[in-house]
Design an enzyme around this catalytic site. Structure first.
Site, PDB file in Angstrom:
ATOM      1  N   TYR A 189       0.823  -1.203   0.000  1.00 43.36           N
ATOM      2  CA  TYR A 189       0.000   0.000   0.000  1.00 43.36           C
ATOM      3  C   TYR A 189       0.860   1.257   0.000  1.00 43.36           C
ATOM      4  CZ  TYR A 189       1.230   0.500   4.911  1.00 43.36           C
ATOM      5  OH  TYR A 189       1.929   0.651   6.074  1.00 43.36           O
ATOM      6  N   TYR A 235      -8.899   7.862  11.045  1.00 40.95           N
ATOM      7  CA  TYR A 235      -8.394   8.056  12.399  1.00 40.95           C
ATOM      8  C   TYR A 235      -9.187   9.084  13.196  1.00 40.95           C
ATOM      9  CZ  TYR A 235      -4.424   5.212  11.009  1.00 40.95           C
ATOM     10  OH  TYR A 235      -3.650   4.168  10.582  1.00 40.95           O
ATOM     11  N   PHE A 250       2.446   9.648   3.741  1.00 45.63           N
ATOM     12  CA  PHE A 250       2.706   9.436   5.165  1.00 45.63           C
ATOM     13  C   PHE A 250       3.119   8.007   5.483  1.00 45.63           C
ATOM     14  CE2 PHE A 250      -1.910   9.017   4.582  1.00 45.63           C
ATOM     15  CZ  PHE A 250      -2.137   7.752   5.080  1.00 45.63           C
ATOM     16  N   ASP A 251       2.897   7.066   4.539  1.00 43.22           N
ATOM     17  CA  ASP A 251       3.311   5.689   4.792  1.00 43.22           C
ATOM     18  C   ASP A 251       3.300   4.929   3.475  1.00 43.22           C
ATOM     19  OD1 ASP A 251       4.146   3.476   6.153  1.00 43.22           O
ATOM     20  OD2 ASP A 251       2.218   3.018   7.087  1.00 43.22           O
ATOM     21  N   PHE A 264      -5.583   5.851  -0.052  1.00 45.62           N
ATOM     22  CA  PHE A 264      -4.718   4.675  -0.053  1.00 45.62           C
ATOM     23  C   PHE A 264      -4.800   3.964  -1.391  1.00 45.62           C
ATOM     24  CE2 PHE A 264      -5.252   5.030   4.567  1.00 45.62           C
ATOM     25  CZ  PHE A 264      -3.979   4.747   5.016  1.00 45.62           C
ATOM     26  N   ILE A 280      -8.200   0.441  10.511  1.00 52.10           N
ATOM     27  CA  ILE A 280      -9.255   1.453  10.448  1.00 52.10           C
ATOM     28  C   ILE A 280     -10.456   0.935   9.648  1.00 52.10           C
ATOM     29  CG2 ILE A 280      -7.695   3.411  10.759  1.00 52.10           C
ATOM     30  CD1 ILE A 280      -7.733   3.831   7.739  1.00 52.10           C
TER      31      ILE A 280
END
Length: 241
Positions: free
Chosen positions: A160, A214, A170-171, A232, A188
């Site tokens: 991902y 979140y 961010f990731d 995502f 989530i």
């Protein structure tokens, strides 16, 4: 609270320095002429940078001369202007003030992010190929696989990339070069719902509103703020046994 920890560290270092060099005379230095000639000079300057950064993060502009006076009294004069009881009261009140300020800032940021996210989702759902579920999750199919679909109790293996609405990443398991495996029920809500739509071998793009992400607290670490809408790109590699 972060600033309090730094302050305590400074006092600890100051007391240590006092114990080692009790006869050292106090001196005043013009900041413009500072030179880092020794390791101790670098340590002192590094502490100053950390304290300055902490003050800026908390939006606090305190009088540097008064900070220096407090250090000087601990190190050299031994005539501190606050008793231990007064010091405790100041720090307690200061901690409460910082927490209140952070809560207000988070609330303001959350309201801003929520409005931005809603506007984005409203426009995004009009785009060709974007589908919307009853929960408000939006997704588009990049590649459609032919394998089985997971259920919420399954463990899945995925690659991902996660980004915010401004495009900042961010990731990313892709960047790390290592797919991740996790129970689908432990992530989530947007992920739990979205991955159950995907056959193994698929790659989808999910647009996840704050209430499926979140929420108003954001994610630990500060990379995902309160009420952030998340994007995502997810590849479902396998359903693990």
């Amino acid at each position: 609270m972060r600033l309090l920890i730094v302050a305590i560290l400074m006092v600890g270092l100051s007391l240590s320095a006092t114990a080692q060099k009790p006869d050292k005379a106090a001196k005043s230095t013009n900041p413009a002429t500072i030179e880092l000639k020794t390791f101790e000079d670098s340590v002192a300057y590094a502490i100053g940078i950390n304290v300055g950064n902490s003050l800026l993060k908390d939006d606090l502009l305190l009088d540097v001369d008064i900070i220096k006076a407090g250090l000087n009294d601990v190190l050299y004069t031994k005539k501190e202007k606050l008793s231990k009881e007064e010091l405790d009261r100041v720090f307690q009140a200061f901690s409460a003030q910082i927490q209140e300020k952070q809560m207000q800032k988070q609330a303001q940021e959350g309201t801003k992010n929520l409005l931005k996210g809603r506007n984005f989702m409203e426009e995004n759902k009009k785009k060709p190929g974007v589908k919307v579920t009853p929960s408000g999750l939006q997704y588009e199919v990049i590649t459609d696989g032919t394998g089985a679909k997971p259920v919420a109790t399954d463990k899945v293996k995925v690659h991902y990339v996660g980004t915010l609405l401004d495009g900042s990443k961010f990731d990313s398991s892709v960047d790390r070069g290592e797919p991740v495996t996790f129970p689908l029920g432990n992530v989530i809500k947007g992920w739990t719902e979205g991955l159950q739509l995907m056959p193994v071998g698929s790659k989808y793009r999910f647009f996840i509103p704050a209430d499926l992400g979140y929420g108003e607290r954001g994610a630990p670490g500060g990379q995902i703020g309160p009420n952030e809408t998340l994007i995502f790109e997810v590849e479902l590699i396998n359903i693990e046994q």
